[in-house]
Motif scaffolding. Structure first.
Motif, short mmCIF file in Angstrom:
data_model
loop_
_atom_site.label_atom_id
_atom_site.label_comp_id
_atom_site.label_asym_id
_atom_site.label_seq_id
_atom_site.Cartn_x
_atom_site.Cartn_y
_atom_site.Cartn_z
N ASN A 92 0.89 -1.21 0.18
CA ASN A 92 -0.11 0.11 -0.04
C ASN A 92 0.74 1.33 -0.11
N THR A 93 0.36 2.02 -0.64
CA THR A 93 0.99 3.49 -0.73
C THR A 93 0.03 4.78 -0.28
N ASP A 94 0.50 6.02 -0.23
CA ASP A 94 -0.45 7.10 0.30
C ASP A 94 -1.51 7.29 -1.17
N THR A 95 -1.12 6.90 -2.25
CA THR A 95 -2.12 6.84 -3.25
C THR A 95 -3.15 6.25 -3.15
N ASP A 96 -3.17 4.80 -2.58
CA ASP A 96 -4.09 4.23 -2.15
C ASP A 96 -5.26 4.44 -1.13
N ILE A 97 -4.56 5.35 -0.03
CA ILE A 97 -5.07 5.79 0.88
C ILE A 97 -5.95 6.89 0.15
N ASP A 98 -5.13 7.97 -0.67
CA ASP A 98 -5.98 8.87 -1.37
C ASP A 98 -7.19 8.49 -1.73
N TYR A 99 -7.15 7.23 -2.68
CA TYR A 99 -8.33 6.84 -3.26
C TYR A 99 -9.47 6.24 -2.47
N VAL A 100 -9.06 5.71 -1.38
CA VAL A 100 -10.07 5.29 -0.35
C VAL A 100 -10.67 6.57 0.25
N LEU A 101 -10.07 7.62 0.45
CA LEU A 101 -10.85 8.61 1.13
C LEU A 101 -11.60 9.44 -0.02
N GLU A 102 -11.37 9.27 -1.20
CA GLU A 102 -11.94 9.84 -2.13
C GLU A 102 -13.39 9.06 -2.31
N VAL A 103 -13.37 7.74 -2.27
CA VAL A 103 -14.39 6.76 -2.83
C VAL A 103 -15.38 6.56 -1.35
N LEU A 104 -14.76 6.28 -0.15
CA LEU A 104 -15.52 6.07 0.94
C LEU A 104 -16.71 7.40 1.23
N PRO A 105 -16.23 8.48 1.41
CA PRO A 105 -17.52 9.19 1.89
C PRO A 105 -18.79 9.34 0.98
N PRO A 106 -18.79 9.38 -0.59
CA PRO A 106 -19.68 9.06 -1.28
C PRO A 106 -20.51 7.87 -1.00
N ILE A 107 -19.91 6.81 -0.63
CA ILE A 107 -20.54 5.51 -0.37
C ILE A 107 -21.45 5.51 0.81
N VAL A 108 -20.77 6.25 1.83
CA VAL A 108 -21.51 6.23 3.03
C VAL A 108 -22.79 7.01 2.88
N LYS A 109 -22.68 8.12 2.24
CA LYS A 109 -23.65 9.16 1.87
C LYS A 109 -24.75 8.35 1.12
N LYS A 110 -24.30 7.81 0.01
CA LYS A 110 -25.42 7.00 -0.60
C LYS A 110 -26.25 5.91 0.13
N LEU A 111 -25.46 5.04 0.83
CA LEU A 111 -25.99 4.21 1.50
C LEU A 111 -27.11 4.68 2.67
N ARG A 112 -26.49 6.00 3.10
CA ARG A 112 -27.25 6.48 4.33
C ARG A 112 -28.86 7.03 3.64
N GLU A 113 -28.71 7.58 2.42
CA GLU A 113 -29.83 8.15 1.70
C GLU A 113 -30.79 6.90 1.55
N ILE A 114 -30.38 5.77 1.47
CA ILE A 114 -31.48 4.75 1.26
C ILE A 114 -31.66 3.95 2.46
N SER A 115 -30.78 4.03 3.59
CA SER A 115 -31.03 3.47 4.84
C SER A 115 -32.54 3.45 5.52
N PRO A 116 -32.92 2.49 5.86
CA PRO A 116 -34.22 2.41 6.75
C PRO A 116 -33.78 2.53 8.13
N LEU A 117 -32.40 2.83 8.52
CA LEU A 117 -32.06 2.73 9.99
C LEU A 117 -31.82 4.42 10.02
N ARG A 118 -31.75 5.09 9.00
CA ARG A 118 -31.30 6.65 9.15
C ARG A 118 -32.45 7.32 10.39
N GLY A 119 -32.05 8.18 11.07
CA GLY A 119 -32.91 8.92 11.73
C GLY A 119 -33.50 8.07 13.10
N LYS A 120 -33.26 6.70 13.15
CA LYS A 120 -33.65 5.96 14.30
C LYS A 120 -32.69 6.00 15.35
#
Ligand SMILES: Cc1ncc(COP(=O)(O)O)c(C=O)c1O
Length: 410
Positions: A382-410
């Motif tokens: 692993n290199t810093d570039t891998d971490i850059d990529y995860v940090l680019e990809v992870l927040p939108p995934i969390v956001k997207k899943l939260r938007e469709i989550s039945p758990l949100r707000g509970k």
């Protein structure tokens, strides 16, 4: 659990591209962040193994020059491995990996004793320990599982309280495979020895990655597995002090002093010794590098609202066990995998269904938070570039899943 079924349809266009199970798209990036599950074989290790598959193929137990050549290599590996953990060569027994070493240590010791005797272990151990303990309980032995605190650590007072006259063995892992926490092994071993109780440690996640000195750390038996430290799969070892008598699990030839019959896996053993040597030489520098990347990954991931890190510190260098409210870990894994990032939910999921991880449950995490947990484990490639990529990809995934989550707000 397999997320993507393998495909026979291969439409990859670039080296490193893969197709998914429908063959509909290609991934150009592959970032492996699951080093607690397994590590790639180091090319330097492969090189020293190769001759033992072909021209030096002899059976180490044979009394001719082919056998002698293999035996010499096995015994040299035994010496090197012993030296690496400050043990004697005669105290190293080669096995097929961590699971076998754990089974051999626990069942081997308990079965030399009386049925009324006790085995003490913890509730965050790997299943190789937990299920062996369960099986020994069925045989009639007493078992006690120590709890960990919210940060994932065993308390010495709890070990001291658990130690009874009838306690034959205590087994506590060095570092946990899901949350990376490093236990106070030296102190636990000391408490055991004060009561003349044997102490075993499952060091599958730390051998080759953390300094191990069985003398200084008061360890009587220790399990290791080569594929966790850039060695080959299907080979490991058990360290057992000379004076300790244990029962074998299998019966057959007199290999490994009769404790582990079956023809020696010469290439595997030679590869394991080389991998351990490299691990020790490069340890400080590599741990500093992984720790720096891990700390950035954790810090920036925790900028996502309603997130947390599982377990406290000290942790093994590359381990980043994170959690996100209102998302489901398995969905996160699938979406990351679609983007070419390999992570894990630890043992959150097993083939019997979506059971919450026993490790996260032991920390007191509610079921819903266990299912929102995800483990990234960094390694040598692993290199810093891998971490850059995860940090680019992870927040939108969390956001997207939260938007469709039945758990949100509970
Ligand atoms: C802590 C621990 N113990 C034991 C094992 C089992 O090792 P092996 O895969 O070599 O059987 C693992 C593997 O994940 C592990 O992490």
């Amino acid at each position: 659990m397999k997320l993507l079924k393998s495909t026979t349809k291969n439409t990859a266009v670039n080296a490193g591209d893969v197709t998914n199970n429908t063959g509909n798209y290609t991934m150009t990036k592959r970032v492996y962040l699951d080093h607690a599950a397994t590590t790639p074989l180091d090319k330097r290790v492969l090189k020293v193994m190769e001759p033992y598959f072909s021209e030096k193929f002899g059976n180490a137990a044979s009394t001719h020059f082919f056998g002698e050549e293999a035996e010499e290599a096995v015994e040299k590996a035994r010496e090197d491995i012993a030296k690496a953990i400050n043990a004697k060569p005669g105290e190293i027994y080669f096995t097929s990996g961590g699971t076998e070493s754990d089974n051999l240590a626990l069942a081997g010791i308990m079965r030399t004793g009386k049925k009324c005797e006790q085995l003490v272990t913890s509730n965050i151990e790997h299943h190789a320990i937990i299920r062996t303990a369960d099986s020994l309980k069925k045989e009639g032995f007493e078992t006690k599982f120590l709890s960990v605190n919210k940060k994932g650590f065993i308390q010495i007072e709890d070990v001291e309280k658990a130690l009874k006259k009838k306690t034959r063995l205590v087994s506590v892992m060095h570092a946990n495979n899901e949350i990376g926490t490093i236990q106070p092994i030296k102190e636990i071993g000391e408490a055991c020895h004060k009561k003349e109780t044997l102490f075993h440690s499952d060091a599958v996640q730390t051998v080759g990655k953390e300094k191990i000195d069985v003398e200084k750390m008061n360890i009587d038996m220790l399990s290791a597995s080569a594929h966790k430290f850039y060695g080959p799969k299907g080979v490991g070892f058990l360290f057992k002090r000379e004076e300790i008598k244990i029962e074998p699990l299998m019966f057959g030839g007199s290999h490994e002093k009769g404790l582990r019959p079956s023809t020696s896996n010469t290439p595997g053993i030679v590869g394991m010794a080389k991998a351990l040597k490299i691990g020790i030489i490069e340890m400080d520098e590599e741990n500093a590098r992984e720790k720096k990347m891990r700390d950035r990954l954790v810090k920036e991931s925790l900028e996502i609202k309603n997130s947390w890190i599982n377990g406290g510190f000290p942790k093994i260098a590359g381990c980043a066990p994170l959690g996100f409210d209102f998302v489901e870990g398995q969905s996160m894994l699938l979406m990351l995998s679609d983007k070419g990032i390999a992570a894990s939910t630890g043992s959150a999921c097993n083939s019997e269904g979506l059971l919450p991880s026993h490790v996260l449950t032991a920390l007191g995490l509610p079921r819903v938070k266990c299912h929102g947990s995800l483990r990234f484990t960094l390694g040598r490639e692993n290199t810093d570039t891998d971490i850059d990529y995860v940090l680019e990809v992870l927040p939108p995934i969390v956001k997207k899943l939260r938007e469709i989550s039945p758990l949100r707000g509970k």
